[in-house]
Design a protein around this motif. Structure first.
Motif, PDB file in Angstrom:
ATOM      1  N   UNK A 255       0.788  -1.224   0.043  1.00 28.47           N
ATOM      2  CA  UNK A 255      -0.060  -0.129  -0.051  1.00 28.47           C
ATOM      3  C   UNK A 255       0.892   1.190  -0.026  1.00 28.47           C
ATOM      4  N   UNK A 256       1.660   1.503   1.005  1.00 25.71           N
ATOM      5  CA  UNK A 256       2.464   2.598   1.160  1.00 25.71           C
ATOM      6  C   UNK A 256       3.463   2.592  -0.017  1.00 25.71           C
ATOM      7  N   UNK A 257       4.315   1.572  -0.433  1.00 24.57           N
ATOM      8  CA  UNK A 257       5.299   1.800  -1.434  1.00 24.57           C
ATOM      9  C   UNK A 257       4.598   1.738  -2.958  1.00 24.57           C
ATOM     10  N   UNK A 258       3.663   0.928  -3.291  1.00 27.45           N
ATOM     11  CA  UNK A 258       3.342   0.689  -4.484  1.00 27.45           C
ATOM     12  C   UNK A 258       1.910   1.574  -4.961  1.00 27.45           C
ATOM     13  N   UNK A 259       0.980   1.325  -4.124  1.00 28.78           N
ATOM     14  CA  UNK A 259      -0.547   1.745  -4.527  1.00 28.78           C
ATOM     15  C   UNK A 259      -0.566   3.138  -4.223  1.00 28.78           C
ATOM     16  N   UNK A 260      -0.168   3.537  -3.240  1.00 25.07           N
ATOM     17  CA  UNK A 260      -0.491   4.999  -2.842  1.00 25.07           C
ATOM     18  C   UNK A 260       0.637   5.912  -3.889  1.00 25.07           C
ATOM     19  N   UNK A 261       1.895   5.556  -4.006  1.00 28.97           N
ATOM     20  CA  UNK A 261       2.465   6.420  -4.992  1.00 28.97           C
ATOM     21  C   UNK A 261       1.728   6.300  -6.450  1.00 28.97           C
ATOM     22  N   UNK A 262       1.196   5.246  -6.819  1.00 29.05           N
ATOM     23  CA  UNK A 262       0.467   5.105  -7.965  1.00 29.05           C
ATOM     24  C   UNK A 262      -0.744   6.075  -7.818  1.00 29.05           C
ATOM     25  N   UNK A 263      -1.522   5.996  -6.793  1.00 29.18           N
ATOM     26  CA  UNK A 263      -2.530   6.854  -6.971  1.00 29.18           C
ATOM     27  C   UNK A 263      -2.192   8.441  -6.962  1.00 29.18           C
ATOM     28  N   UNK A 264      -1.176   8.575  -6.687  1.00 31.85           N
ATOM     29  CA  UNK A 264      -0.478  10.059  -6.627  1.00 31.85           C
ATOM     30  C   UNK A 264      -0.238  10.674  -8.041  1.00 31.85           C
ATOM     31  N   UNK A 265       0.394   9.483  -8.689  1.00 33.70           N
ATOM     32  CA  UNK A 265       0.596   9.611 -10.213  1.00 33.70           C
ATOM     33  C   UNK A 265      -0.517   9.926 -10.961  1.00 33.70           C
ATOM     34  N   UNK A 266      -1.672   9.209 -10.566  1.00 29.45           N
ATOM     35  CA  UNK A 266      -2.907   9.344 -11.172  1.00 29.45           C
ATOM     36  C   UNK A 266      -3.500  10.658 -10.843  1.00 29.45           C
ATOM     37  N   UNK A 267      -3.385  11.140  -9.610  1.00 32.81           N
ATOM     38  CA  UNK A 267      -3.763  12.369  -9.478  1.00 32.81           C
ATOM     39  C   UNK A 267      -3.035  13.590 -10.127  1.00 32.81           C
ATOM     40  N   UNK A 268      -1.780  13.430 -10.241  1.00 31.68           N
ATOM     41  CA  UNK A 268      -1.000  14.182 -11.115  1.00 31.68           C
ATOM     42  C   UNK A 268      -1.401  14.258 -12.552  1.00 31.68           C
ATOM     43  N   UNK A 269      -1.827  13.325 -13.060  1.00 33.00           N
ATOM     44  CA  UNK A 269      -2.333  13.389 -14.635  1.00 33.00           C
ATOM     45  C   UNK A 269      -3.970  13.648 -14.826  1.00 33.00           C
ATOM     46  N   UNK A 270      -4.789  13.350 -13.584  1.00 33.10           N
ATOM     47  CA  UNK A 270      -6.121  13.237 -13.865  1.00 33.10           C
ATOM     48  C   UNK A 270      -6.876  14.417 -12.777  1.00 33.10           C
ATOM     49  N   UNK A 271      -6.239  14.484 -11.698  1.00 34.93           N
ATOM     50  CA  UNK A 271      -7.054  15.405 -10.757  1.00 34.93           C
ATOM     51  C   UNK A 271      -6.373  16.565 -10.315  1.00 34.93           C
ATOM     52  N   UNK A 272      -5.281  17.030 -10.789  1.00 36.41           N
ATOM     53  CA  UNK A 272      -4.486  17.958 -10.170  1.00 36.41           C
ATOM     54  C   UNK A 272      -4.272  18.723 -11.435  1.00 36.41           C
ATOM     55  N   UNK A 273      -5.054  19.953 -11.305  1.00 40.66           N
ATOM     56  CA  UNK A 273      -4.968  20.684 -12.717  1.00 40.66           C
ATOM     57  C   UNK A 273      -3.476  21.520 -12.555  1.00 40.66           C
ATOM     58  N   UNK A 274      -3.271  22.013 -11.213  1.00 37.52           N
ATOM     59  CA  UNK A 274      -1.980  22.687 -11.183  1.00 37.52           C
ATOM     60  C   UNK A 274      -0.821  22.009 -11.595  1.00 37.52           C
ATOM     61  N   UNK A 275      -0.659  20.753 -11.151  1.00 39.05           N
ATOM     62  CA  UNK A 275       0.536  19.723 -11.372  1.00 39.05           C
ATOM     63  C   UNK A 275       0.346  19.515 -13.138  1.00 39.05           C
ATOM     64  N   UNK A 276      -1.018  19.488 -13.476  1.00 39.99           N
ATOM     65  CA  UNK A 276      -0.805  19.236 -14.916  1.00 39.99           C
ATOM     66  C   UNK A 276      -0.269  20.367 -15.767  1.00 39.99           C
ATOM     67  N   UNK A 277      -0.692  21.706 -15.301  1.00 43.16           N
ATOM     68  CA  UNK A 277      -0.350  22.829 -16.055  1.00 43.16           C
ATOM     69  C   UNK A 277       1.432  22.889 -15.828  1.00 43.16           C
ATOM     70  N   UNK A 278       1.921  22.664 -14.648  1.00 47.12           N
ATOM     71  CA  UNK A 278       3.346  22.824 -14.488  1.00 47.12           C
ATOM     72  C   UNK A 278       4.085  21.655 -15.430  1.00 47.12           C
ATOM     73  N   UNK A 279       3.652  20.562 -15.314  1.00 46.84           N
ATOM     74  CA  UNK A 279       3.844  19.535 -15.977  1.00 46.84           C
ATOM     75  C   UNK A 279       4.016  19.884 -17.785  1.00 46.84           C
ATOM     76  N   UNK A 280       3.043  20.413 -18.280  1.00 43.41           N
ATOM     77  CA  UNK A 280       2.913  20.843 -19.640  1.00 43.41           C
ATOM     78  C   UNK A 280       3.811  22.190 -19.853  1.00 43.41           C
ATOM     79  N   UNK A 281       3.974  22.872 -18.826  1.00 44.77           N
ATOM     80  CA  UNK A 281       4.855  24.084 -18.926  1.00 44.77           C
ATOM     81  C   UNK A 281       6.333  23.476 -18.878  1.00 44.77           C
ATOM     82  N   UNK A 282       6.911  22.704 -18.162  1.00 45.62           N
ATOM     83  CA  UNK A 282       8.277  22.304 -18.176  1.00 45.62           C
ATOM     84  C   UNK A 282       8.705  21.367 -19.377  1.00 45.62           C
ATOM     85  N   UNK A 283       7.676  20.784 -20.037  1.00 48.60           N
ATOM     86  CA  UNK A 283       7.829  19.835 -21.025  1.00 48.60           C
ATOM     87  C   UNK A 283       8.273  20.484 -22.115  1.00 48.60           C
ATOM     88  N   UNK A 284       7.723  21.835 -22.313  1.00 44.94           N
ATOM     89  CA  UNK A 284       7.758  22.778 -23.377  1.00 44.94           C
ATOM     90  C   UNK A 284       9.174  23.315 -23.154  1.00 44.94           C
TER      91      UNK A 284
END
Lengths: 243, 250
Positions: free
Chosen positions: A214-243
């Motif tokens: 749970x702590x080392x696999x599932x929760x980190x994966x849940x957080x990665x899903x949040x990065x891509x689908x539930x966190x508009x700020x993280x998504x924006x920053x990710x897009x900004x730095x990719x450019x």
């Protein structure tokens, strides 16, 4: 000679009953030894899947006194002297006979996970700090005890919607691999159904390899899903730095 | 994904055959949470005895006084730590087991049902906002450090009391809980696939390792900080009401 009393399920998915056996105890004996004694001396036709007897092959998974366990790792001296020990097959998978269940569903789930994908074709040099997390996940012996105890599969029968802890561990091992370039967050959110996991940690509790599922696999994966689908700020920053 | 059916054979006719006291843990947690919620709700609405001299209750800090707000100022603050704890990965495990009994314990059946949605639909999909609560809770904890240091000075003079010590212990426990959070662990470095690739990622790896150490004991910090924040508030309430003294040492 001291004896232990076991109540073992005998039957198939249609018809069966718990049969009581008395087995003589020897030093260092485990549940699987007792089942083997029954097979050799009392009921030759009792069905049990086993292989290494060293807690490394993951074959002898069953439920001992209601707890998903490896029979070869469950010592008899763990129980009180007069305790009747109940041995059942895994609940989450269809029963074939006695203590043997059909776990083939797991192999079908596995086929849906994108395998390691790397653009690096040269010789791989990987530093320890980069691979340490993945090494923990590679300890998995595929006993499927985590799948068995997971209430999403066990009680809610979400086999069609949820991959289960074992395959979230496998996905974590791929997602965190320093040479992997594929993204599996869409798979995790949709087909893998990571949102069904309500992180009640039973998978971690039963893991014989003591993987912090749970702590080392599932929760980190849940957080990665949040990065891509539930966190508009993280998504924006990710897009900004990719450019 | 291939459909499969749970083993519904006569091998599993009862909810569990576990013989240990599996109900003890969820029952104790439910009791602990309920007592805390009752106390915190009472204090939030009491709107009294939360401040005396240089001491300010953590339930009312940071103190926000707005002219149009006629209710307790605690309400303007408490939703932040409440939201942070409600969406915390440890507390989720605890209350899903204790309050929702989904499941009450490992290998213990609870009736099940295929209508289960987990955290895929409203309201539990909002658990994904945990990191936003973390950002705000981190600011509150920083403010509590300021309160703890402020408690060392009365009318410009340095002073030290048992109450100040309690406030410092409380903020240390709250910091260990807050900065050992799973979301922070991810944000600070867990999201990286390569720790050795750049100077920045090497530094992040060190911070991630430290946060991981705190995170290993997240449950411990969660409970200790819950007790300490209630105790600190209780102590300040008693001092403010005149029942206790802050026990000044010098």
């Amino acid at each position: 000679m001291a004896k232990v009393t076991l109540k073992v399920y005998r039957g198939d998915k249609e018809k069966g009953e718990f049969k009581t056996y008395e087995v003589p105890i020897e030093d260092g004996m485990v549940i699987l030894d007792a089942i083997h004694y029954i097979q050799a001396n009392i009921d030759n036709d009792i069905a049990v899947r086993w292989n290494c007897k060293a807690a490394k092959c993951g074959s002898c998974s069953a439920e001992v006194n209601g707890k998903p366990s490896l029979m070869c790792k469950t010592r008899l001296d763990r129980f009180a002297k007069d305790e009747v020990i109940t041995v059942q097959p895994l609940k989450t998978f269809p029963l074939i006979k006695d203590l043997v269940t059909d776990v083939s569903w797991n192999y079908e789930v596995n086929k849906h996970i994108t395998p390691l994908t790397s653009k690096d074709e040269g010789e791989w040099v990987i530093y320890q700090e980069d691979i340490e997390r993945v090494q923990e996940f590679r300890k998995c012996i595929e006993c499927f005890l985590c799948q068995d105890v997971c209430h999403v599969l066990r009680d809610h029968d979400k086999h069609a919607n949820f991959a289960g802890p074992r395959f979230l561990v496998r996905t974590a091992g791929l997602e965190m691999h320093p040479k992997d370039t594929a993204s599996r967050t869409k798979y995790l959110k949709e087909e893998g159904g990571i949102g069904y996991c309500n992180i009640t940690k039973c998978c971690t509790e039963v893991c014989p390899e003591e993987i912090h599922i749970t702590d080392n696999a599932i929760i980190p994966l849940k957080e990665r899903v949040v990065d891509d689908f539930y966190d508009p700020i993280a998504k924006f920053l990710k897009g900004l730095f990719k450019k | 994904m291939t459909q499969s059916t749970v083993n519904s054979s006569p091998a599993h006719t009862t909810k569990t055959v576990r013989k240990d006291n599996w109900w003890l843990e969820p029952a104790s947690i439910a009791l602990g949470f309920t007592l805390f919620i009752i106390y915190a709700t009472f204090r939030a609405f009491e709107n009294n005895y939360y401040e005396i001299n240089q001491y300010l209750s953590p339930f009312y800090s940071p103190k926000i006084i707005l002219e149009f707000w006629k209710f307790s100022p605690a309400i303007l603050v408490l939703w932040i730590p409440a939201g942070f704890r409600a969406t915390c990965y440890y507390y989720r495990k605890a209350y899903y087991r204790s309050y929702f009994m989904d499941p009450p314990a490992c290998g213990v059946g609870h009736g099940g049902g295929s209508s289960y949605c987990g955290e895929t639909t409203f309201p539990f999909v909002l658990q994904n906002l945990h990191r936003y609560f973390f950002y705000m809770a981190a600011l509150v904890v920083l403010w509590l450090w300021k309160d703890a240091f402020d408690s060392l000075f009365f009318q410009g003079q340095f002073t030290f009391s048992i109450l100040s010590l309690v406030m410092f212990v409380n903020v240390v426990l709250l910091s260990n809980y807050t900065f050992g959070c799973h979301a922070y662990r991810h944000l600070v470095g867990g999201k990286l696939d390569c720790f050795s690739c750049t100077k920045a990622s090497q530094t992040k790896h060190k911070v991630w390792q430290f946060v991981s150490k705190l995170n290993e004991h997240h449950m411990f910090w969660a409970w200790m900080s819950l007790f300490s924040v209630a105790f600190t508030d209780f102590y300040i309430r008693q001092v403010a009401s005149g029942a206790y003294s802050p026990m000044r040492i010098f």
